[in-house]
Design a protein around this motif. Structure first.
Motif, PDB file in Angstrom:
ATOM      1  N   UNK A 159       0.576  -1.222  -0.068  1.00  0.00           N
ATOM      2  CA  UNK A 159      -0.114   0.065  -0.019  1.00  0.00           C
ATOM      3  C   UNK A 159       0.565   1.188   0.363  1.00  0.00           C
ATOM      4  N   UNK A 160       1.899   0.814   0.164  1.00  0.00           N
ATOM      5  CA  UNK A 160       2.905   2.244   1.133  1.00  0.00           C
ATOM      6  C   UNK A 160       3.214   2.898  -0.412  1.00  0.00           C
ATOM      7  N   UNK A 161       3.955   2.198  -2.023  1.00  0.00           N
ATOM      8  CA  UNK A 161       3.646   3.619  -2.655  1.00  0.00           C
ATOM      9  C   UNK A 161       2.752   3.921  -3.617  1.00  0.00           C
ATOM     10  N   UNK A 162       1.828   3.402  -2.919  1.00  0.00           N
ATOM     11  CA  UNK A 162       0.285   4.086  -3.231  1.00  0.00           C
ATOM     12  C   UNK A 162      -0.263   5.125  -2.044  1.00  0.00           C
ATOM     13  N   UNK A 163      -0.161   5.335  -1.637  1.00  0.00           N
ATOM     14  CA  UNK A 163      -0.074   6.448  -0.647  1.00  0.00           C
ATOM     15  C   UNK A 163       0.114   7.490  -0.520  1.00  0.00           C
ATOM     16  N   UNK A 164       1.658   6.885  -0.417  1.00  0.00           N
ATOM     17  CA  UNK A 164       2.921   8.508  -0.399  1.00  0.00           C
ATOM     18  C   UNK A 164       2.255   9.490  -1.436  1.00  0.00           C
ATOM     19  N   UNK A 165       2.187  10.212  -0.619  1.00  0.00           N
ATOM     20  CA  UNK A 165       1.588  11.791  -1.514  1.00  0.00           C
ATOM     21  C   UNK A 165       3.146  11.278  -2.952  1.00  0.00           C
TER      22      UNK A 165
END
Lengths: 341, 293
Positions: A159-165
């Motif tokens: 989820x990290x790459x998607x959720x980070x601005x």
């Protein structure tokens, strides 16, 4: 629900969208047909013993008055649409007449800001969208075959790459691919070329941006497909297995058809989101090699003297692009809603 | 599910593990690398000669006597006043989420309970609005905002972000309310409630899972926005993302890249926590629209 009750329930959200989406939209359209006022000049004749000369000075008062009377500026019709910074009809016609080959024509279009941005935007959309779907599917299939405890962990990190601005995500990668960063210097080692830089050439910049786009959006496709995989009918898979289908055949003939509505959904969202690509260009400082439609709007507004008319015209053209992109979906929804017609 | 009955051949098993590991590294490594590096000096963070310096912090040790330093954070938060951007972001996100959920809950509920044709068209219009890149609207905002002297203020930006969030939030809550049986509020109406009372006493107690999910995405949209906040906020009122973008210009030239790195890491931490605590809601929200088809 009665019409009246519906009205009161829906009023606040309708007002918000009307005032801050629909109204600005009409204002953008009208801006695109207006250019800023020119200064009002006062022409006066000054005569001295050597003769007479005309002198023009700016009449500030009259200019202010004009701006006040017509705050939108002067009506110019489609002039801004046709100018060099937008559709550039004159230049395109000229390039077409003087072309030596078709590729020569395309490369001369590259000198025009709007077509250059359009070129990158469309390339980005066309390349990133299928890659995101493909990678998302592969990741989903791979993660789905893992042990239960590992699955949760994978979902968390995915989820990290998607959720980070987007701006922040692209900056992080930008620092890593810097010639002094770990990936940048690593690549120099691998290709043993100390001058290799991902930022220096147009081709490599495009590749970088596309890789970023896939990295950023693949998690979304992954999560959606992963959820879809939990509902694949076991019976169909078993009967396929009994009929002697290999693993690969099971995936192609059972799993993928089951996921196809989800593929359509991911494709729709990705088309919309990739068409507005903008933050990575700022994050990667890539505007010398790649610009997008959103980026040129941003660039026009960010000028010292804000170029509203120019920005508005590009905005309208972008919106037309979005509508064309969405048209198949809208038509499909319309057909579903009116099946008898 | 697929082939749990039959054992996978070893080659395939290895391939899967290899691929998962590769993806794990691609997805997570950049963040941990940058977080670790944010406690170093620039020469370690960008260590061309020997990449292990970035891990061990040789030059950081030379400068500060320790292999970790908070100098980047001190510079960003205190010297460059990143705390101000942080608190602005907190204000903007809080009010955007609050307002946007309140009005979208009412609207989404009405859409899900009205069988009339116009509710379909309203949803389609919302879809088109959702597809518009926010930046295309910005040039429409500026002239009136200048004229009324409300440019650069936090409330202005909050209202704009609420409006831009509406189409998405509306869709999400609409599909969520459709999963709540209509009989529930209809029986309340039979018992003599008005529509609003039915909503108040029957729907509100059961709507929180959907509202929390929608709130998370509304938060993310506000938190991550760059196009609108960068143009609509004045220097003092800047939120974190435009602040980071403006760091790019100033710190690069002054050799204070580590300020920007520290700011970037600071802005990621809240998102990390968000994923940590709300992973299930995020996943269900991402798939909510999809399962409908």
């Amino acid at each position: 629900m009665k019409h009246k009750t519906f009205f009161w329930f829906f009023l606040p959200t309708a007002l918000a969208m009307l005032l801050f989406i629909a109204l600005p939209l009409t204002s953008v359209v009208s801006q695109s047909f207006h250019a800023p006022h020119e200064e009002v000049l006062l022409v006066s004749e000054i005569c001295d013993p050597f003769g007479c000369a005309t002198e023009s000075t700016i009449d500030h008062q009259a200019t202010e008055q004009l701006k006040k009377d017509k705050p939108l500026g002067q009506w110019v019709g489609f002039e801004i649409y046709a100018d060099r910074n937008h559709l550039a009809f004159k230049e395109v016609a000229e390039f077409w007449q003087t072309r030596s080959s078709f590729t020569g024509f395309i490369s001369s279009l590259n000198n025009l800001q709007f077509y250059r941005a359009m070129g990158f935007t469309l390339t980005y959309v066309i390349v990133v969208t299928p890659l995101v779907i493909l990678f998302g599917l592969i990741i989903a299939l791979a993660v789905n075959s893992l042990h239960r405890h590992l699955k949760g962990l994978m979902v968390f990190f995915s989820l990290l790459p998607m959720i980070v601005t987007p701006l922040v995500g692209s900056l992080i990668l930008f620092w890593m691919i810097d010639a002094r960063g770990i990936v940048g210097s690593g690549l120099q080692e691998i290709f043993s070329d100390p001058n290799l830089s991902l930022k220096a050439s147009t081709g490599l910049t495009w590749v970088t941006l596309i890789v970023y786009g896939v990295w950023h959006s693949a998690p979304f496709a992954f999560i959606v497909f992963y959820a879809g995989l939990q509902t694949v009918p076991k019976e169909t898979l078993e009967s396929a297995m009994i009929d002697g289908a290999s693993r690969f055949q099971q995936v192609i003939h059972v799993v993928v058809p089951h996921l196809s509505p989800l593929v359509a959904f991911v494709a729709l969202i990705q088309l919309m989101d990739n068409f507005r690509v903008f933050e990575p260009i700022v994050g990667f400082s890539a505007s010398a090699h790649a610009t997008s439609l959103s980026w040129i709007i941003w660039n026009d507004i960010g000028q010292e003297i804000r170029l509203f008319s120019s920005a508005a015209t590009t905005s309208v053209l972008t919106i037309i692009g979005v509508v064309i992109l969405l048209l198949p979906v809208l038509i499909r929804t319309w057909r579903e809603f009116n099946p008898e017609k | 599910m697929t082939s749990n009955q039959i054992k996978r051949p070893l080659g395939l098993q290895l391939l899967i593990y290899g691929f998962v590991l590769l993806w794990l590294i691609l997805a997570a490594f950049p963040f941990f690398w940058t977080m670790w590096g944010s406690f170093k000096v620039e020469l370690d963070f960008f260590s061309k000669g020997d990449w292990t310096h970035a891990i061990s912090g040789v030059r950081t040790q030379a400068v500060y006597g320790e292999s970790f330093t908070g100098a980047g954070y001190e510079g960003a938060w205190i010297q460059e006043e990143f705390w101000r951007a942080f608190s602005n972001t907190a204000i903007v996100c809080f009010f955007t989420v609050l307002t946007s959920l309140t009005i979208a809950t009412l609207g989404g509920y009405a859409l899900s309970r009205s069988g009339f044709r116009y509710s379909f068209w309203l949803l389609i219009i919302a879809l088109v609005f959702r597809a518009l890149p926010p930046i295309t609207l910005v040039s429409g905002y500026l002239p009136p905002f200048y004229a009324w002297n409300i440019w650069g203020l936090l409330p202005t930006t909050i209202i704009v972000l609420v409006a831009i969030n509406q189409p998405f939030t509306l869709w999400m809550l609409h599909s969520f309310f459709q999963t709540i049986p209509k009989e529930l509020d209809e029986s309340a109406k039979v018992d003599g409630c008005t529509q609003f009372q039915a909503f108040r006493y029957v729907i509100i107690p059961v709507m929180w899972p959907g509202v929390i999910t929608a709130g998370l995405f509304s938060f993310l949209l506000a938190y991550n926005d760059f196009a609108v906040t960068a143009v609509l906020l004045s220097q003092d009122n800047q939120t974190m993302v435009p602040k980071i973008a403006s760091f790019m210009g100033t710190t690069q030239t002054e050799g204070n890249v580590m300020f920007a790195v520290a700011a970037v890491v600071s802005s990621i931490i809240p998102l990390f926590l968000l994923v940590l605590f709300f992973q299930r809601q995020l996943v269900s929200g991402l798939t909510a629209g999809a399962v409908k088809g």
